[in-house]
Design a protein around this motif. Structure first.
Motif, PDB file in Angstrom:
ATOM      1  N   HIS A   1     -27.061  -0.082  46.756  1.00 40.72           N
ATOM      2  CA  HIS A   1     -26.310   0.404  47.893  1.00 40.72           C
ATOM      3  C   HIS A   1     -26.461   1.932  47.785  1.00 40.72           C
ATOM      4  O   HIS A   1     -26.443   2.413  49.118  1.00 40.72           O
ATOM      5  CB  HIS A   1     -24.890   0.257  47.333  1.00 40.72           C
ATOM      6  CG  HIS A   1     -24.303  -1.237  47.659  1.00 40.72           C
ATOM      7  ND1 HIS A   1     -24.792  -2.099  48.666  1.00 40.72           N
ATOM      8  CD2 HIS A   1     -23.362  -1.838  46.962  1.00 40.72           C
ATOM      9  CE1 HIS A   1     -24.293  -3.332  48.761  1.00 40.72           C
ATOM     10  NE2 HIS A   1     -23.173  -3.154  47.573  1.00 40.72           N
ATOM     11  N   PHE A   2     -26.720   2.431  46.732  1.00 42.80           N
ATOM     12  CA  PHE A   2     -27.047   3.797  46.673  1.00 42.80           C
ATOM     13  C   PHE A   2     -28.071   4.189  45.672  1.00 42.80           C
ATOM     14  O   PHE A   2     -28.398   3.269  44.571  1.00 42.80           O
ATOM     15  CB  PHE A   2     -26.182   4.904  46.983  1.00 42.80           C
ATOM     16  CG  PHE A   2     -25.044   4.644  45.918  1.00 42.80           C
ATOM     17  CD1 PHE A   2     -25.132   5.269  44.640  1.00 42.80           C
ATOM     18  CD2 PHE A   2     -23.548   4.107  46.285  1.00 42.80           C
ATOM     19  CE1 PHE A   2     -24.203   5.146  43.710  1.00 42.80           C
ATOM     20  CE2 PHE A   2     -22.737   4.096  45.067  1.00 42.80           C
ATOM     21  CZ  PHE A   2     -22.962   4.610  43.949  1.00 42.80           C
ATOM     22  N   ASN A   3     -28.620   5.493  45.402  1.00 39.35           N
ATOM     23  CA  ASN A   3     -29.336   5.675  44.325  1.00 39.35           C
ATOM     24  C   ASN A   3     -28.916   5.279  43.161  1.00 39.35           C
ATOM     25  O   ASN A   3     -27.780   5.325  42.546  1.00 39.35           O
ATOM     26  CB  ASN A   3     -29.663   7.289  44.353  1.00 39.35           C
ATOM     27  CG  ASN A   3     -28.558   8.195  44.179  1.00 39.35           C
ATOM     28  OD1 ASN A   3     -28.274   9.375  44.698  1.00 39.35           O
ATOM     29  ND2 ASN A   3     -27.406   7.858  43.222  1.00 39.35           N
ATOM     30  N   PRO A   4     -29.831   4.701  42.205  1.00 47.69           N
ATOM     31  CA  PRO A   4     -31.362   4.877  42.535  1.00 47.69           C
ATOM     32  C   PRO A   4     -32.064   3.552  43.267  1.00 47.69           C
ATOM     33  O   PRO A   4     -33.378   3.089  43.196  1.00 47.69           O
ATOM     34  CB  PRO A   4     -31.900   4.805  40.930  1.00 47.69           C
ATOM     35  CG  PRO A   4     -30.870   3.836  40.236  1.00 47.69           C
ATOM     36  CD  PRO A   4     -29.332   4.238  40.772  1.00 47.69           C
ATOM     37  N   CYS A   5     -30.893   2.624  43.930  1.00 52.06           N
ATOM     38  CA  CYS A   5     -31.442   1.703  44.871  1.00 52.06           C
ATOM     39  C   CYS A   5     -32.286   0.615  44.222  1.00 52.06           C
ATOM     40  O   CYS A   5     -33.320   0.187  44.603  1.00 52.06           O
ATOM     41  CB  CYS A   5     -32.153   2.329  45.850  1.00 52.06           C
ATOM     42  SG  CYS A   5     -31.233   3.804  46.725  1.00 52.06           S
ATOM     43  N   THR A   6     -31.720  -0.080  43.167  1.00 53.41           N
ATOM     44  CA  THR A   6     -32.405  -1.197  42.402  1.00 53.41           C
ATOM     45  C   THR A   6     -31.520  -2.159  42.569  1.00 53.41           C
ATOM     46  O   THR A   6     -30.226  -2.174  42.654  1.00 53.41           O
ATOM     47  CB  THR A   6     -32.625  -0.833  40.820  1.00 53.41           C
ATOM     48  OG1 THR A   6     -31.764  -0.165  40.334  1.00 53.41           O
ATOM     49  CG2 THR A   6     -33.999   0.546  40.911  1.00 53.41           C
ATOM     50  N   GLU A   7     -31.949  -3.345  42.028  1.00 56.16           N
ATOM     51  CA  GLU A   7     -31.371  -4.610  41.840  1.00 56.16           C
ATOM     52  C   GLU A   7     -31.732  -5.344  40.402  1.00 56.16           C
ATOM     53  O   GLU A   7     -32.810  -4.955  40.061  1.00 56.16           O
ATOM     54  CB  GLU A   7     -31.838  -5.734  42.897  1.00 56.16           C
ATOM     55  CG  GLU A   7     -31.356  -5.064  44.299  1.00 56.16           C
ATOM     56  CD  GLU A   7     -31.686  -6.077  45.448  1.00 56.16           C
ATOM     57  OE1 GLU A   7     -32.556  -7.273  45.055  1.00 56.16           O
ATOM     58  OE2 GLU A   7     -31.673  -5.906  46.719  1.00 56.16           O
ATOM     59  N   ARG A   8     -30.813  -5.852  39.699  1.00 56.68           N
ATOM     60  CA  ARG A   8     -30.874  -6.417  38.527  1.00 56.68           C
ATOM     61  C   ARG A   8     -31.137  -5.461  37.483  1.00 56.68           C
ATOM     62  O   ARG A   8     -31.615  -5.972  36.598  1.00 56.68           O
ATOM     63  CB  ARG A   8     -31.725  -7.651  38.563  1.00 56.68           C
ATOM     64  CG  ARG A   8     -31.091  -8.825  39.543  1.00 56.68           C
ATOM     65  CD  ARG A   8     -32.205 -10.099  39.516  1.00 56.68           C
ATOM     66  NE  ARG A   8     -33.709  -9.451  40.102  1.00 56.68           N
ATOM     67  CZ  ARG A   8     -33.691  -9.450  41.289  1.00 56.68           C
ATOM     68  NH1 ARG A   8     -32.912  -9.762  42.450  1.00 56.68           N
ATOM     69  NH2 ARG A   8     -35.109  -9.115  41.908  1.00 56.68           N
ATOM     70  N   ARG A   9     -30.756  -4.378  37.471  1.00 58.93           N
ATOM     71  CA  ARG A   9     -30.825  -3.372  36.443  1.00 58.93           C
ATOM     72  C   ARG A   9     -29.624  -2.485  36.027  1.00 58.93           C
ATOM     73  O   ARG A   9     -29.499  -1.584  35.605  1.00 58.93           O
ATOM     74  CB  ARG A   9     -32.054  -2.112  36.970  1.00 58.93           C
ATOM     75  CG  ARG A   9     -33.486  -2.825  37.180  1.00 58.93           C
ATOM     76  CD  ARG A   9     -34.322  -1.706  37.379  1.00 58.93           C
ATOM     77  NE  ARG A   9     -34.661  -0.981  36.065  1.00 58.93           N
ATOM     78  CZ  ARG A   9     -35.454   0.066  35.832  1.00 58.93           C
ATOM     79  NH1 ARG A   9     -36.119   0.442  36.696  1.00 58.93           N
ATOM     80  NH2 ARG A   9     -35.696   0.357  34.939  1.00 58.93           N
ATOM     81  N   GLY A  10     -28.438  -3.168  36.437  1.00 61.80           N
ATOM     82  CA  GLY A  10     -27.381  -2.716  36.346  1.00 61.80           C
ATOM     83  C   GLY A  10     -26.713  -2.098  34.813  1.00 61.80           C
ATOM     84  O   GLY A  10     -26.415  -1.054  34.602  1.00 61.80           O
ATOM     85  N   MET A  11     -26.978  -2.965  34.125  1.00 68.73           N
ATOM     86  CA  MET A  11     -26.750  -2.897  32.459  1.00 68.73           C
ATOM     87  C   MET A  11     -27.986  -1.507  31.833  1.00 68.73           C
ATOM     88  O   MET A  11     -27.409  -0.887  31.250  1.00 68.73           O
ATOM     89  CB  MET A  11     -27.086  -3.904  31.575  1.00 68.73           C
ATOM     90  CG  MET A  11     -26.635  -3.901  30.139  1.00 68.73           C
ATOM     91  SD  MET A  11     -25.154  -2.840  29.768  1.00 68.73           S
ATOM     92  CE  MET A  11     -24.025  -4.447  29.770  1.00 68.73           C
ATOM     93  N   THR A  12     -28.846  -1.666  32.395  1.00 74.53           N
ATOM     94  CA  THR A  12     -29.957  -0.630  31.962  1.00 74.53           C
ATOM     95  C   THR A  12     -29.401   0.704  32.592  1.00 74.53           C
ATOM     96  O   THR A  12     -29.470   1.775  31.696  1.00 74.53           O
ATOM     97  CB  THR A  12     -31.291  -0.892  32.396  1.00 74.53           C
ATOM     98  OG1 THR A  12     -31.854  -2.167  32.205  1.00 74.53           O
ATOM     99  CG2 THR A  12     -32.262   0.188  31.994  1.00 74.53           C
ATOM    100  N   LEU A  13     -28.857   0.866  34.114  1.00 73.56           N
ATOM    101  CA  LEU A  13     -28.123   1.923  34.174  1.00 73.56           C
ATOM    102  C   LEU A  13     -27.170   2.398  33.588  1.00 73.56           C
ATOM    103  O   LEU A  13     -26.960   3.586  33.234  1.00 73.56           O
ATOM    104  CB  LEU A  13     -28.130   1.733  35.855  1.00 73.56           C
ATOM    105  CG  LEU A  13     -27.635   3.177  36.628  1.00 73.56           C
ATOM    106  CD1 LEU A  13     -28.538   4.053  36.282  1.00 73.56           C
ATOM    107  CD2 LEU A  13     -27.399   2.697  38.042  1.00 73.56           C
TER     108      LEU A  13
END
Length: 384
Positions: A151-163
């Motif tokens: 939805h917004f920066n860093p604009c990735t998918e399936r990396r929620g836990m890493t973020l």
């Protein structure tokens, strides 16, 4: 327990600074013209008893070049708060960060910690009152919105836990950096308080996992989860719970509305968080839109009063956002605030029903007596 806040009812100024995935940078402090009218805004909310405010330091404006700090966007706000006699809670990272900085790299953590230390030195030298900071706003929501859903920066998918892990690592570094500069600083960690239920019997384990995920960031900060990140119990200072009408839902399904059999009273959500962490608490964000504003505050106040009566130390309710703002996605006017858009002189129209409800709630209960500032940040002299 003495409250760390100057007022129980508080004003939250929307200060998001993230980049959308189309590349547009949002700056809600600028788009609501709060940057121009900060002192007028602070005095206006203080007149309604909101003497503690949440506001933001816009990192992307302060640090345009690595390690070089330009305080021209922040110093006027800091001084306006002091002149107005309000107590700020400064968000150090509200979804946004400087261009060119890779959020996934160790340098992100190092830069944020150095920035936080620089802010703490400036605030310490400008304002002798013990400061309050929110290191990273809504780690859990940011991890979902920016890491899983693009939805917004860093604009990735399936990396929620890493973020989430990276943001927790950064928040831990910020707490230590701030306290190295000013050991008396208080810290609010704000994250959504949610309730998730299963759609069917086969979904119960997944729903329970989704519900429990709201605690992962706080567990990281306190060292309960992934202690290798450096979390400590003392880093989890004041627990900030952000709560709105859509914070309860059916797994992969609709919002659970108040009055539904599956709706969980907010008092129970507060009690569960307190039982888990035993920390002083703040409703760090809450509000509604349009005609629902006053009724929603009435509900939240009733639930908070019940929680306090049951021994849960809730020290404040922050109306968020306290100013109407343009929507993130489409710039539509979002009538959520106590005040609307300003005229040329900074005067903003008042939402009378919400103002009346704040006054009523302040009158019918003794929430807390406030606290007397120990070092004085209302223009009463320099740091000893």
């Amino acid at each position: 327990m003495q409250s760390p806040f100057l007022s129980f009812f508080q004003a939250g100024f929307e200060c998001s600074t993230h980049r959308r995935c189309d590349g547009r940078r949002l700056d809600l402090i600028a788009s609501t013209r709060h940057d121009r009218f900060a002192e007028t805004d602070y005095r206006a909310v203080a007149q309604h008893g909101l003497r503690t405010v949440r506001d933001g330091v816009r990192w992307h404006l302060v640090e345009r070049s690595p390690g070089v700090y330009d305080w021209s966007s922040f110093l006027p706000m800091l001084r306006a708060a002091r002149a107005s006699g309000v107590q700020p809670i400064w968000d150090l990272c509200h979804y946004g960060y400087p261009d060119g900085l890779d959020i996934w790299r160790p340098a992100f953590v190092d830069r944020m910690a150095a920035f936080a230390a620089a802010v703490a030195r400036l605030v310490r030298d400008e304002c002798p009152e013990p400061p309050i900071y929110c290191p990273v706003n809504e780690i859990s929501f940011w991890a979902w919105a920016g890491g899983d859903m693009a939805h917004f920066n860093p604009c990735t998918e399936r990396r929620g836990m890493t973020l989430k892990i990276q943001l927790a690592r950064a928040a831990i570094a910020v707490v230590q950096a701030v306290r190295d500069v000013d050991p008396g600083a208080r810290i609010v960690h704000a994250d959504p308080a949610i309730h998730v239920v299963a759609a069917s019997a086969g979904d119960e384990d997944e729903a329970a996992h989704a519900h429990a995920a709201q605690y992962e960031a706080w567990d990281m900060l306190s060292g309960r989860l992934m202690p290798e990140l450096g979390g400590r119990p003392e880093y989890l200072d004041i627990l900030g719970l952000n709560y709105y009408s859509d914070n309860q839902w059916v797994l992969r399904g609709p919002t659970i509305e108040r009055g539904h059999p599956s709706y969980r009273p907010f008092r129970d959500i507060l009690a569960q968080a307190y039982a888990r962490y035993g920390r002083p608490m703040l409703v760090a964000e809450t509000g509604a839109e349009g005609d629902a504003r006053a009724n929603w505050l009435r509900y939240v106040c009733g639930e908070v009063a019940a929680a306090i009566g049951a021994g849960v130390p809730v020290h404040g309710i922050c109306l968020y956002p306290v100013l109407d703002y343009p929507g993130w996605a489409d710039d539509r006017h979002c009538p959520t605030g106590l005040f609307g858009p300003p005229d040329a002189g900074g005067r903003r129209p008042l939402c009378q029903p919400l103002a009346a409800e704040i006054e009523r709630q302040a009158a019918i209960r003794t929430w807390h007596p406030g606290r007397v500032p120990q070092r004085g940040c209302g223009g009463r002299g320099g740091r000893p």
